[in-house]
Structure formats: C-alpha cells, structure tokens
Design an enzyme around this catalytic site. Structure first.
Site, short mmCIF file in Angstrom:
data_model
loop_
_atom_site.label_atom_id
_atom_site.label_comp_id
_atom_site.label_asym_id
_atom_site.label_seq_id
_atom_site.Cartn_x
_atom_site.Cartn_y
_atom_site.Cartn_z
N SER A 265 -69.69 -14.95 42.14
CA SER A 265 -69.98 -15.11 43.56
C SER A 265 -69.17 -16.28 44.12
O SER A 265 -68.59 -17.06 43.38
CB SER A 265 -71.47 -15.38 43.77
OG SER A 265 -71.77 -16.70 43.38
N LYS A 266 -69.17 -16.37 45.42
CA LYS A 266 -68.45 -17.42 46.10
C LYS A 266 -68.90 -18.80 45.61
O LYS A 266 -68.09 -19.69 45.45
CB LYS A 266 -68.73 -17.27 47.60
CG LYS A 266 -67.97 -18.28 48.42
CD LYS A 266 -68.27 -18.13 49.88
CE LYS A 266 -68.36 -19.48 50.57
NZ LYS A 266 -67.67 -20.58 49.91
#
Length: 510
Positions: A265-266
């Site tokens: 994920s970011k």
RNA sequence: GGCCCGUUCGUCUAAGGGUUAGGACGCAAGAUUUUCAUUCUUGUAAUAGGGGUUCGAAUCCCCUACGGGCUACCA
C-alpha cells in the site's frame, strides 16, 4: 474460437494514481497481447461516480506512456469499439440489464440499503451469514415476491431499485484459470450481486462482462482480487448467451508489502522510503504529494524489468530484458501463483544496472539538468560526459552523480573532520606546499604523464604514498571519496588543482 | 465466521518423482583499488508441520498451521 485475434484490456478505475501493481497488470496484458500479435486496449471503468478523482485518467495514460506500453484502442487512441469510458456507455448496460430481467436471469429488487444492513447485522449477531440469494430472496422486496402490478408501480414511481443477478441454487461452476488451473465454486454460497445500481449505472460486474464481449476481448488478465468474481462472470456470459466467445481468465498474484503482512500500500512506501506509484501524484483533494518512480530518477526500462520479475520469470538465468525481449519471452504459464513481496533494494539495483549500461552521453544529457539546478551553468560538455563515465559505476541514479562528483564543479568548502584527523598530520602542510610547487612546474597535464611525474617526484622525496595521496585528495575533494585522483586533477585543471591545495593549507587546522 | 487461492534461502525465484535443491538481491569475508565506491572470488541461508502413495517426493494425495483475496447499490 481459437482463430480469434488476441485482444486484452487493461481496465482501471480512475479513483486515484495508478498503483505499481496496476502497472504490472497492464504490463502483463501488454506483453501477452504483443506476444500474440494482438491488441491492447485501455478501458476506463468509471461507473462509481462517488469515487471519481479528477486527473486520475490522465495519470493512468501518462503512466502507461512513460512505461512504453502503447495502447492500441482507448479513449485517446479511439477505435471501432468505443466509447472506451464506461460512463459514456450507460445506455448499453441498461439494455442488457433489461434483457437479463426479461430472460429470467435477473430481477428487480427494492430493498433499501438500510433494510439490508439491518438484516446483515441481525444475522451476524446470531453468528450466521446473510446472503441475498435463493435462501433469502423469497422473503425480501423484489420482483419474485411482489405482484407484477406492484413491481410496475414501483418502477414507475420515484422509488429506487436495483437489478440483481439471479444466482442459481446449489450448482458447481468450474472454470479453468490459465494461471491457477481449475477453480470451482458452489453457487449456493454466492449472492445475487447487484448488476445495475439505483443511480442508473451498472456495477463493475455487468459493465465488465458486457464490454469485454462487445470489445471482443479474448483474455482477461487481472489481479487475484477478482478471482472470487469469476463464477459470477462465467454465469453472466452464459445468461447473456455468450459462452462460445467467453474470454479465458488469468488471475495474477498480488504484490505484497516488503515487510510485514498484507498487500503493498501507499503507506509502505512512505514508511520505507520508496515510491509505490509510477509518477508523482498530487492529490487534488488533500493536496498530499506522493512520490513517483519517474521523479525519483528510475529509468522506465529498469522499472518495467523489475516489475516483470515480480511474479514472472523466463526460466533461464537472463535477468535483463528490454520491453521487446519481454514480449518475445513472456508467457502466462511462467507466471507464479503466489504473491510476491516487493523489494525496493533490488529495484535500485536494477536501476544501477541500467545506469551503467547507458552511454556516457545519454547520462550527461540528464545530468546537465541537475548541474543547472545546482546553479552551475558554465561547464564543458565533453568534460561532463567524461565525468559521467567516471562516476556512473558508483551511482544508482543520475542524481547521485552529483554527490559522487560535486568536486568536479566546485571546490570543497569544508573538509571531512574524520579524514582530516586521520590523514592531516603535522608534516602534511609542508609536503603539500612542496607538491603545489612541483605541480606548478609540470607542463603535461594529461592524466597518465601527470601520474607518472607525480609518482617520480614523491618517490624522489622518499615520502609514503598513502600519506601524500590521502592528504592530496582531501585538498581536492574535501573528503575521502572519489575516482582516481589524477583524473580529478586533469579534469579540474592545473590552476584549480593548485588553488585547492593552497586553500586547504589555509583552512585546515589541526 | 463463510468461500476461494496460495506456502522452496531474509527477499525474488529455478528444479513439474531420482540434482551435492541452482541463480539473483541482501548480508559477510577475501582480492583489486595507496581513498570511497565499483569489480572479482568465496561464503551465508530454504523445500511450513504431520500423515500417506512410491524403490524413490520440494514435486502427487489428505490433514493442520500460516499467509492472502473476496464476502458493498467499490472497483
């Protein structure tokens, strides 16, 4: 059916910047298409109006372009199966939703979101699962339970409704996934998915199947998160009478976090300091800026090479592949089944490998932009090329060349304290003074003759090489780093070399 | 919870019944470089666990554990 031209699509929804996992999905689609002389389409799946993010669409297209993935049909390129933006195809989906109702494969449902939510909670509190399907639909508000007149009245009224797929009860759907082999599902556990939403838009499932059929897609290559939707889609093809031309499915394993559990994920990028997006992204709502591989100085070729090896391998020991070579060697059969943890270190290593394979001229071209940003305008192009050649082995990115060789362009302003302590002895200033005088008398400043003359001088003096060279380097560089000292002398020139010695003599205090 | 998918060095992976389980990243050591880095050499380290099937299993089957995905009028 086998003689159909291969056509694949990448179908992202414009809800934000394209994640590198998405880029890999696009890449594998592209590689598969080109390997089989087929078409690669880009379809924008913007059926969820609430999640639309301005700029995301352009971002997606720019990302693919940066990676060198050329789209054959899409919203920019056009094509015979347009429009390629789902929001512009609303009428088409409506037609098919109605056809499904007519054929008995779908039905109208009038339950409100609140009612359904309540039911789910009730079931949950009893430790049971609420599924909207054959087991429950006869007790809910839909065209099975309501009279025809009532259904007509509701459809004509302001009351909102959805169209749900009528999932058969207790049937086993088996489909052969190219990557996973046979996968079976019992429909009795599946629910009557909404196909057509109350806002007049289709859901992913309907739009996806209808478009893939209309656009003559032969292979659906997508992320593993869609595997559980496969039976629904297979059933939809059947219900629509399209089983004969149903595409083959291939579900790609996911890209996982470098450390810990879960998919990438970011957040991981922020935490560990690497980009998760191909391009820099400026969030229009939060103003938050996310790093991109392009802006971080990665070459698209290196990025693509790394991505290809996340889940795929050629079965040989070759590890560097151009996009053309990937096309030539790619096959879905060699894509693994399990998720792969992303390794930012190996990604840097790939970039390093591409950097050292680049020509000095090409690197210099990029490096000159950095020089300008450092306020250095006056430089000799031929020298910059030589410098880049000297330094590229030492860097992962073009931008690192500055840190590796700033001293070619400006005299050191400070001297590494540790090196001073270790290399600058009481007798050093006197030696440096004599060296400066000696250098002043040298006429041939080419690297090799200079080195030769210098060595002869030092030997003649009876000095230790280690002491002289390290102190000399400190004068020129300000630290204990850098390439061959005589290359440095040659490139900065005789006057500057002597100036730097004098300067160090003035500034370094014990 | 339910359904589905997966599991080989720390990481990416090769080996699809018979190999000293191979390569790459990382890490460590040595060599070269009178610096630092590079480069080269060497080393490090794995078949999740338990049952089968078989002369023989990382490879086939079952169970368990662990991981992942899905379980929305999101894609």
């Amino acid at each position: 059916m086998n003689d159909r031209k291969v056509r694949v699509r990448f179908a992202p929804s414009p809800t934000g910047p394209l994640h590198m996992g998405g880029v890999r999905t696009a890449l594998f689609n592209y590689l598969f298409a080109k390997k089989h002389n087929g078409d690669f389409l880009l379809r924008i799946e913007d059926t969820d109006q609430t999640r639309y993010v301005p700029g995301a669409e352009d971002y997606i297209m720019e990302s693919l372009a940066w990676c060198g993935l050329k789209v054959d049909e899409g919203i920019r390129e056009g094509g015979p199966h347009g429009p390629y933006r789902q929001s512009e195809r609303k009428e088409i989906y409506k037609e098919y939703a109605e056809a499904l109702v007519k054929s008995g494969n779908a039905y109208y449902a009038f339950d409100s979101a609140e009612e359904l939510d309540k039911l789910r909670h009730e079931y949950e509190s009893k430790g049971e699962n609420f599924i909207y399907n054959a087991s429950t639909r006869s007790s809910l508000k839909n065209s099975f339970t309501l009279s025809d007149e009532e259904v007509q009245r509701l459809l004509n009224s302001e009351e909102s409704f959805v169209v749900r797929f009528c999932m058969p009860d207790n049937e086993v759907v088996t489909e052969n996934d190219i990557i996973r082999g046979e996968v079976s599902f019992n429909t009795g556990l599946l629910d009557d998915k909404v196909l057509y939403k109350s806002d007049g838009m289709p859901t992913y499932h309907l739009a996806n199947v209808v478009d893939d059929h209309l656009m003559e897609i032969t292979h659906v290559i997508r992320g593993e998160e869609w595997l559980s939707s496969m039976p629904l889609h297979v059933l939809l093809y059947r219900a629509l009478g399209w089983s004969d031309t149903m595409p083959r499915f291939a579900h790609l394993p996911l890209i996982l976090k470098p450390v810990g559990k879960g998919k990438l994920s970011k957040r991981d990028g922020d935490k560990l300091g690497f980009p998760v997006f191909p391009l820099l992204w400026n969030d229009p709502f939060s103003g938050e800026v996310s790093r991109g591989y392009r802006e971080d100085g990665y070459f698209p070729e290196a990025f693509i090479n790394m991505l290809a090896f996340l889940g795929w391998n050629p079965g040989t020991e070759q590890e560097f592949f151009s996009l053309e070579e990937l096309v030539e060697n790619f096959s879905l059969e060699r894509v693994g089944k399990s998720g792969s943890k992303f390794d930012p270190e190996k990604t840097k290593w790939f970039n390093h490998q591409y950097l050292i394979r680049r020509s000095d001229e090409q690197i210099a071209e990029q490096f000159e932009a950095i020089l300008k940003s450092k306020g250095i305008a006056d430089y000799d192009n031929a020298k910059v090329i030589r410098i880049c050649g000297l330094l590229k082995e030492r860097a992962n990115f073009v931008s690192e060349i500055w840190n590796q060789g700033y001293f070619f362009f400006q005299a050191p302003t400070e001297y590494d304290a540790q090196v001073v302590k270790k290399r600058w002895k009481a007798e050093t200033p006197q030696m440096m003074k004599e060296i400066a005088e000696f250098l002043n008398s040298v006429d041939n400043w080419d690297t090799a003759p200079l080195k030769e003359a210098f060595s002869a001088f030092v030997t003649g003096k009876g000095w230790g090489f280690g002491a002289v060279m390290n102190a000399f380097r400190l004068c020129l560089v300000g630290a204990g780093i850098g390439p061959d000292l005589f290359d440095i002398c040659n490139l900065i020139g005789k006057d500057e070399t002597i100036n730097r010695i004098n300067r160090a003599l003035n500034q370094i205090r014990l």
